[in-house]
Design a protein around this motif. Structure first.
Motif, PDB file in Angstrom:
ATOM      1  N   CYS A 197       3.445  -1.258  -7.179  1.00 34.89           N
ATOM      2  CA  CYS A 197       3.207  -0.315  -5.990  1.00 34.89           C
ATOM      3  C   CYS A 197       2.881  -0.966  -4.523  1.00 34.89           C
ATOM      4  N   GLY A 198       3.367  -0.492  -3.688  1.00 34.43           N
ATOM      5  CA  GLY A 198       2.830  -0.566  -2.329  1.00 34.43           C
ATOM      6  C   GLY A 198       3.930  -1.626  -1.647  1.00 34.43           C
ATOM      7  N   THR A 243      -4.163   4.171  -2.053  1.00 36.99           N
ATOM      8  CA  THR A 243      -4.556   4.342  -0.752  1.00 36.99           C
ATOM      9  C   THR A 243      -4.312   5.691  -0.052  1.00 36.99           C
ATOM     10  N   SER A 274       9.535  -2.720  -3.903  1.00 36.75           N
ATOM     11  CA  SER A 274       8.979  -2.507  -5.365  1.00 36.75           C
ATOM     12  C   SER A 274       9.925  -2.891  -6.500  1.00 36.75           C
ATOM     13  N   HIS A 301      -3.997   8.776  -7.131  1.00 37.81           N
ATOM     14  CA  HIS A 301      -4.758   7.571  -7.691  1.00 37.81           C
ATOM     15  C   HIS A 301      -4.549   7.700  -9.135  1.00 37.81           C
ATOM     16  N   SER A 360       4.736   3.466  -1.898  1.00 33.08           N
ATOM     17  CA  SER A 360       3.645   3.443  -1.317  1.00 33.08           C
ATOM     18  C   SER A 360       2.761   2.834  -2.328  1.00 33.08           C
ATOM     19  N   ASN A 361       1.622   2.299  -1.771  1.00 34.39           N
ATOM     20  CA  ASN A 361       0.224   2.025  -2.644  1.00 34.39           C
ATOM     21  C   ASN A 361      -0.214   3.366  -2.921  1.00 34.39           C
TER      22      ASN A 361
END
Length: 148
Positions: free
Chosen positions: A126-127, A107, A132, A113, A103-104
Motif C-alpha cells: 500500500c501507499g 494514514t 503498487s 487501518h 494510498s497508505n
C-alpha cells in the motif's frame, strides 16, 4: 503458452483518473495496465484486468480466475475493511493473492487501518500509487520458480 496474472479491482476503482486525483492520481487503470504490460519483466506474462462494484462479483472473479492464472493482484477497495466473505473467498483458492492499495491505508481514516483480507493474502502493498500494482506483480513473479 503465456502465464497470466489477473488484476482485480473493487468498488469505485472504475473512476481512477477522475476520483480524488490528489489521493489516487490522474491515470486511468486502463492506461496504467497498458503501460505496465509493456515492462520487460512481464514479457512472458499476460495481464488480465477486471473491475466490479459488487462484492459477490468480486468473489465470483476470484473463484473463476483461480483455475487459470498464476496469481491475483487484488485491490478490494472499501470491501477490504468490511468483507469477511471476500476474506473467505481468498482462503478458498490455492493461488497467491496480493492485496494492493494505492494510498497508505494507515494514514487515512481509522476504519481503513483494519483489513479483513490481509491475513488471507500472500502479502499486502500500500501507499505507492499505481506502482503498487507493479510491485505486486513482481512479488507474484518472485514466487514462481520457472516461467518457461
Amino acid at each position: 503458452m503465456l502465464k497470466e496474472i489477473s488484476i482485480i479491482n473493487g468498488p469505485n476503482l472504475n473512476l481512477l483518473g477522475k476520483r480524488e486525483p490528489d489521493i489516487y492520481g490522474n491515470e486511468s487503470m486502463e492506461q496504467y495496465i497498458q503501460r505496465l504490460s509493456q515492462k520487460s519483466f512481464l514479457s512472458k506474462i499476460k495481464l488480465s484486468y477486471a473491475q466490479t462494484n459488487h462484492e459477490g462479483a468480486l468473489i465470483d472473479l476470484l473463484h473463476e480466475k483461480s483455475s487459470s492464472v498464476i496469481g491475483i493482484v487484488l485491490n478490494a477497495g472499501a470491501y477490504t475493511h468490511t468483507s469477511l466473505a471476500l476474506a473467505d473467498a481468498i482462503r478458498s483458492i490455492s493461488i497467491p493473492v496480493v492485496e494492493v492499495h494505492l494510498s497508505n491505508i494507515f494514514t487515512r481514516e481509522k476504519i481503513r487501518h483494519r483489513s479483513l483480507i490481509s491475513a488471507a493474502c500472500k502479502g499486502s502493498i500500500c501507499g505507492f500509487g499505481m506502482t503498487s500494482y507493479k510491485l505486486a506483480a513482481i512479488s507474484l513473479l518472485s514466487q514462481i520458480s520457472t516461467l518457461d
